[in-house]
Design an enzyme around this catalytic site. Structure first.
Site, mmCIF file in Angstrom:
data_model
loop_
_atom_site.group_PDB
_atom_site.id
_atom_site.type_symbol
_atom_site.label_atom_id
_atom_site.label_comp_id
_atom_site.label_asym_id
_atom_site.label_seq_id
_atom_site.Cartn_x
_atom_site.Cartn_y
_atom_site.Cartn_z
ATOM 1 N N GLU A 1 159.057 2.078 44.668
ATOM 2 C CA GLU A 1 159.169 2.804 43.340
ATOM 3 C C GLU A 1 158.343 3.724 43.174
ATOM 4 O O GLU A 1 157.292 3.789 44.005
ATOM 5 C CB GLU A 1 159.436 1.903 42.264
ATOM 6 C CG GLU A 1 157.581 1.214 42.970
ATOM 7 C CD GLU A 1 157.922 0.210 41.676
ATOM 8 O OE1 GLU A 1 158.584 -0.187 40.464
ATOM 9 O OE2 GLU A 1 156.893 -0.801 41.501
ATOM 10 N N LYS B 1 151.519 7.786 50.320
ATOM 11 C CA LYS B 1 150.665 9.278 49.538
ATOM 12 C C LYS B 1 151.142 10.254 49.459
ATOM 13 O O LYS B 1 151.733 10.765 50.245
ATOM 14 C CB LYS B 1 149.386 9.178 49.090
ATOM 15 C CG LYS B 1 148.566 8.181 49.327
ATOM 16 C CD LYS B 1 148.024 7.367 47.587
ATOM 17 C CE LYS B 1 147.377 8.478 46.284
ATOM 18 N NZ LYS B 1 145.728 8.350 46.793
ATOM 19 N N CYS C 1 136.869 43.386 22.110
ATOM 20 C CA CYS C 1 138.077 43.216 23.048
ATOM 21 C C CYS C 1 138.362 43.969 24.354
ATOM 22 O O CYS C 1 138.042 45.015 24.019
ATOM 23 C CB CYS C 1 139.011 43.147 21.471
ATOM 24 S SG CYS C 1 140.609 43.692 22.480
ATOM 25 N N CYS D 1 145.892 46.322 17.991
ATOM 26 C CA CYS D 1 145.804 46.298 19.105
ATOM 27 C C CYS D 1 146.610 46.129 20.593
ATOM 28 O O CYS D 1 147.490 45.220 20.264
ATOM 29 C CB CYS D 1 144.699 44.722 19.996
ATOM 30 S SG CYS D 1 144.514 44.527 21.363
ATOM 31 N N LYS E 1 154.904 5.995 42.611
ATOM 32 C CA LYS E 1 153.093 5.110 42.123
ATOM 33 C C LYS E 1 152.850 6.296 41.316
ATOM 34 O O LYS E 1 153.349 7.747 41.557
ATOM 35 C CB LYS E 1 152.771 5.519 43.650
ATOM 36 C CG LYS E 1 151.625 4.180 43.142
ATOM 37 C CD LYS E 1 150.712 5.124 44.784
ATOM 38 C CE LYS E 1 149.260 4.518 44.302
ATOM 39 N NZ LYS E 1 148.348 4.385 43.473
ATOM 40 N N ASP F 1 150.616 7.628 38.208
ATOM 41 C CA ASP F 1 148.733 7.641 38.124
ATOM 42 C C ASP F 1 148.406 7.522 37.035
ATOM 43 O O ASP F 1 148.433 8.202 35.693
ATOM 44 C CB ASP F 1 148.478 9.768 38.575
ATOM 45 C CG ASP F 1 147.495 9.277 39.097
ATOM 46 O OD1 ASP F 1 146.998 8.495 39.667
ATOM 47 O OD2 ASP F 1 146.892 10.622 39.695
ATOM 48 N N TYR G 1 155.067 -2.670 36.613
ATOM 49 C CA TYR G 1 155.132 -2.661 38.871
ATOM 50 C C TYR G 1 155.376 -4.052 38.874
ATOM 51 O O TYR G 1 155.739 -3.635 40.914
ATOM 52 C CB TYR G 1 154.520 -1.559 39.040
ATOM 53 C CG TYR G 1 152.973 -2.093 39.040
ATOM 54 C CD1 TYR G 1 152.260 -3.063 39.863
ATOM 55 C CD2 TYR G 1 152.029 -0.718 38.430
ATOM 56 C CE1 TYR G 1 150.963 -3.246 39.500
ATOM 57 C CE2 TYR G 1 151.125 -1.291 38.231
ATOM 58 C CZ TYR G 1 150.261 -2.332 38.961
ATOM 59 O OH TYR G 1 148.861 -2.523 38.761
ATOM 60 N N CYS H 1 141.198 46.893 23.236
ATOM 61 C CA CYS H 1 141.142 47.596 22.198
ATOM 62 C C CYS H 1 140.026 48.256 21.689
ATOM 63 O O CYS H 1 139.650 49.166 21.259
ATOM 64 C CB CYS H 1 141.911 47.603 21.201
ATOM 65 S SG CYS H 1 140.918 46.545 19.807
ATOM 66 N N CYS I 1 140.974 38.726 18.481
ATOM 67 C CA CYS I 1 140.601 40.238 18.243
ATOM 68 C C CYS I 1 141.507 39.938 17.398
ATOM 69 O O CYS I 1 142.764 39.892 16.924
ATOM 70 C CB CYS I 1 141.365 41.187 19.690
ATOM 71 S SG CYS I 1 142.048 42.867 18.789
HETATM 72 S S1 IVH Z 1 151.569 -2.429 43.226
HETATM 73 C C1 IVH Z 1 149.698 -5.712 45.402
HETATM 74 N N1 IVH Z 1 153.234 -0.385 42.514
HETATM 75 O O1 IVH Z 1 148.259 1.545 41.525
HETATM 76 C C2 IVH Z 1 150.363 -4.402 44.593
HETATM 77 N N2 IVH Z 1 151.112 0.066 41.670
HETATM 78 O O2 IVH Z 1 146.548 1.918 44.581
HETATM 79 C C3 IVH Z 1 149.676 -4.124 44.059
HETATM 80 N N3 IVH Z 1 150.416 1.421 40.730
HETATM 81 O O3 IVH Z 1 146.046 -0.339 41.002
HETATM 82 C C4 IVH Z 1 150.418 -3.189 43.228
HETATM 83 N N4 IVH Z 1 152.204 2.270 40.523
HETATM 84 O O4 IVH Z 1 146.935 0.773 39.305
HETATM 85 C C5 IVH Z 1 152.238 -1.222 43.050
HETATM 86 N N5 IVH Z 1 154.452 1.193 41.588
HETATM 87 C C6 IVH Z 1 153.742 0.675 42.298
HETATM 88 C C7 IVH Z 1 152.478 1.331 41.235
HETATM 89 C C8 IVH Z 1 151.391 0.506 41.698
HETATM 90 C C9 IVH Z 1 151.017 3.010 40.433
HETATM 91 C C10 IVH Z 1 149.033 1.791 40.680
HETATM 92 C C11 IVH Z 1 148.059 0.595 40.587
HETATM 93 C C12 IVH Z 1 146.904 -0.228 41.840
HETATM 94 C C13 IVH Z 1 147.610 1.084 41.953
HETATM 95 C C14 IVH Z 1 147.365 0.779 43.630
#
Ligand code: IVH
Length: 650
Positions: A108, A304, A398, A419, A110, A112, A217, A401, A414
């Site tokens: 799935e 990543k 500006c 202008c 990840k 941010d 997650y 102009c 401006c």
């Molecule tokens: S699993 C034991 N799944 O990434 C498993 N983490 O770098 C622990 N995160 O602290 C995390 N999306 O805050 C998992 N689909 C996802 C995630 C996820 C974002 C973050 C989470 C974790 C950090 C680890």
């Protein structure tokens, strides 16, 4: 309202909120929701003892705190080992293969953002704790209750920890920064900081305003019986949590690589920032067998994506003058490739931002680019300075102009209405997609026509003649005729496009549509009271319309006489066709732009929506269709290819 009605209304509000915040599929309008919400609120004020714990009014957050209280997680929150390429993936898979047999993987996105642990007891959200060091975090329960996608109540009575990421969508992030720039406040560097900062607000009312989203997650302490992780997560979603946009169970390397590549390619099109894909062993028993190192589980890994933040050098700061006269500084940086695009410019928002970050010419800076996030400087590496960096001096005149600039605090303007930058940008805006959508009349052409003295304002566009164009460098007969045709094609446009094309300050596409709906072209006669009475209009917007009309009334009328915009009621009834009154979603790449296909379908009376739900009638898909297609299949929504769509219409 009786007590029974109150209870029913709470259920209804909860249902509306669930469809809106979790399923992304509103059942009603904001107006209807707000009205009911206030009726419920009134009842609760009258009978405070009757207030139900799961009432949506309980999400507004209580009194501000002095500081956060530390709290221990019932079970530890782990972090993840990172990998960056196929070779490392192969090694990781090999390692897991040695530890256990016959496993499959759950992949799935990840997200941010900021990690959050939700603890439910007896079906009620009892506590929410930030990750902290994984063992002890901060209690942010009050703030968390304001997050609409966090259920306050779940249909499961045992104690359970639900872990997830709190994120801010990219468009919301941009919006917050625009607001902050306006108020002269420091900007958030990226959506992650914005999410984390909003979650750790001492005043829950501030958190409530930020539209945070919770994406689950994982699960901590629990007594679930499902033997597969993805089954457990399905159980979690069924309690009213938001489902991540794309996830898949899979057997091995080749498939994982393919999912990763697809997710990476699509990352820009997601509403939230993704920084990778997480791969987890699906079998819970195998997970337990594999266990943990000191820091991370052996059964999961973060694959990543390439970074969207890079270090570069600020070469100079140039100035742009917009159609409203606002002068904005733009950073010119050493060209830097980020995820397939070479970034050469980055937004600086306003001059205060340069001071606040102490940005100097020649500085090493970190820039961020990701999909619809406008490239921006998020940090200055002051420790890298060698003395050659130069402070930036604010302009007083500006750059286009030469007239004196007005310093309005966060905005520098401006004020010269004639202008050339203002005039040209206003014309470019007029011709752009959300306005008159005049094909072939882009920045360059407008600039040439203006420079050559052929047009001074948008009205002049409509008296351009072929001979005039042919006399210009590089204007061949075919191209020139095409341009004239598309300008003429703007006549009879929809009324809201005409209004939007005027470029009134604070009045965008939505505001223009409301004006059109309420007054049509006669919006120029609307009074302040009538304008403010429009849903979503405030004092600032009303004043902007009035002031614009006061100064430009004659031009607006002249333009209207030329364009003869069509008001919605006058639009003729569309003929019967398979897409009339149907809700349609477009996905994947097609033989022409999706925007064109959208317009075509709308002209047939279809409603083209951005997300798939049970109410979608058709998903029309092109090549590389992704999560929307999968969702359609899983919801049993009819899917058709672009060719099939054409057949249905022929
Ligand atoms: S699993 C034991 N799944 O990434 C498993 N983490 O770098 C622990 N995160 O602290 C995390 N999306 O805050 C998992 N689909 C996802 C995630 C996820 C974002 C973050 C989470 C974790 C950090 C680890």
């Amino acid at each position: 309202m009786t007590k029974e009605e109150y209870q029913k209304n709470i259920e209804l509000l909860r249902k509306y909120a669930h469809y809106y915040y979790v399923l992304d599929d509103p059942l009603t309008t904001d107006e209807v929701y707000d009205k009911l919400y206030h009726e419920v609120l009134r009842f609760e004020e009258e009978y405070p003892n009757e207030v139900l714990e799961n009432s949506p009014t309980q999400r507004v957050g209580g009194v501000p705190l002095d500081k956060f209280i530390k709290a221990k997680h019932p079970s530890r929150m782990w972090s993840l080992e990172d990998i960056f390429n196929a070779e490392e993936l192969e090694k990781w898979l090999e390692k897991t293969g040695k530890l256990v047999d016959d496993i499959s993987f759950y992949c799935e996105p990840k997200f941010d953002g900021a990690s959050l642990n939700l603890i439910y007891e007896n079906g009620q959200l009892s506590q929410a704790i930030t990750r902290g060091d994984g063992v002890i975090g901060e209690d942010v329960t009050q703030n968390t209750k304001t997050i609409q996608s966090v259920p306050l109540q779940i249909d499961y009575l045992e104690k359970i920890e639900i872990r997830g990421e709190v994120v801010i969508f990219k468009d919301e992030f941009e919006q917050i920064n625009v607001e902050r720039a306006k108020m002269g406040e420091a900007l958030f560097a990226n959506p992650r900081n914005a999410a984390a900062g909003s979650l750790r607000q001492l005043d829950p009312k501030v958190t409530a305003k930020r539209n945070l989203v919770f994406l689950p997650y994982g699960i901590g302490e629990n007594s679930l019986e499902e033997k597969l992780l993805h089954k457990r997560m399905e159980r979690v979603y069924s309690w009213g949590f938001r489902e991540p946009p794309r996830r898949k169970t899979t057997a091995g390397f080749i498939e994982i690589e393919a999912i990763y590549e697809q997710m990476r390619e699509e990352r820009d099109s997601y509403s939230m920032m993704l920084d990778g894909m997480v791969i987890k062993v699906d079998q819970i028993e195998a997970q337990q067998e594999m266990g943990y190192t000191v820091k991370v589980p052996r059964w999961a890994v973060a694959y990543k994506f390439p970074a969207v933040e890079k270090i570069t050098t600020l070469k100079e700061i140039i100035l742009q003058v917009g159609r409203s006269g606002a002068v904005t500084p733009v950073a010119v940086v050493e060209p830097t490739p980020i995820e397939g695009v070479v970034v050469e410019r980055a937004s600086l928002h306003n001059f205060d931002e340069i001071d606040r970050k102490d940005i100097r010419i020649g500085d090493k800076v970190i820039i961020l680019r990701s999909g619809d996030v406008i490239p921006k400087i998020i940090k200055v590496l002051t420790h890298e300075r060698d003395g050659s960096q130069k402070a930036y001096i604010r302009p007083t005149l500006c750059p286009v102009c030469g007239s004196e600039l007005l310093d309005e605090g966060a905005l520098t303007k401006c004020q010269n209405l004639t202008c050339s930058a203002r005039v040209v940008n206003a014309m470019i805006y007029f011709a752009s997609k959300p306005c008159l959508n005049i094909d072939g009349l882009g920045d360059k052409i407008v600039e040439i026509l203006y420079r050559e003295g052929l047009i001074k304002n948008v009205i002049d566009l409509f008296s351009l003649e072929l001979d005039q164009l042919l006399a210009l460098d590089g204007f061949k007969e075919k191209k020139s005729q095409k341009l004239l045709d598309s300008i003429a094609g703007a006549k009879g446009c929809e009324c809201w496009r005409f209004i939007n094309g005027l470029g009134m300050e604070h009045i965008g596409e939505v505001g223009s549509k409301s004006l059109c709906e309420h007054f049509g072209v006669r919006f120029i006669e609307a009074t302040k009271e009538a304008l403010i009475a429009i849903d979503g209009f405030g004092e600032e917007m009303a004043n902007s319309v009035l002031e614009f009309v006061r100064v430009n009334k004659d031009d607006i009328q002249a333009l209207e006489a030329i364009l003869q915009p069509v008001e919605p009621a006058q639009k003729e009834e569309v003929a019967e066709n398979p897409f009339k009154a149907k809700t349609v979603v477009l996905t994947g790449s097609m033989s022409e732009s999706r925007g064109n296909i959208k317009t075509m379908l709308e002209s047939l009376g279809a409603k083209v929506s951005g997300s798939v739900s049970k109410k979608t009638d058709y998903v029309i898909y092109g090549e590389d269709a992704g999560s929307k297609y999968d969702k359609a299949v899983s919801l049993d929504v009819k899917t058709v290819t672009e060719d099939e769509m054409k057949e249905m219409l022929s």
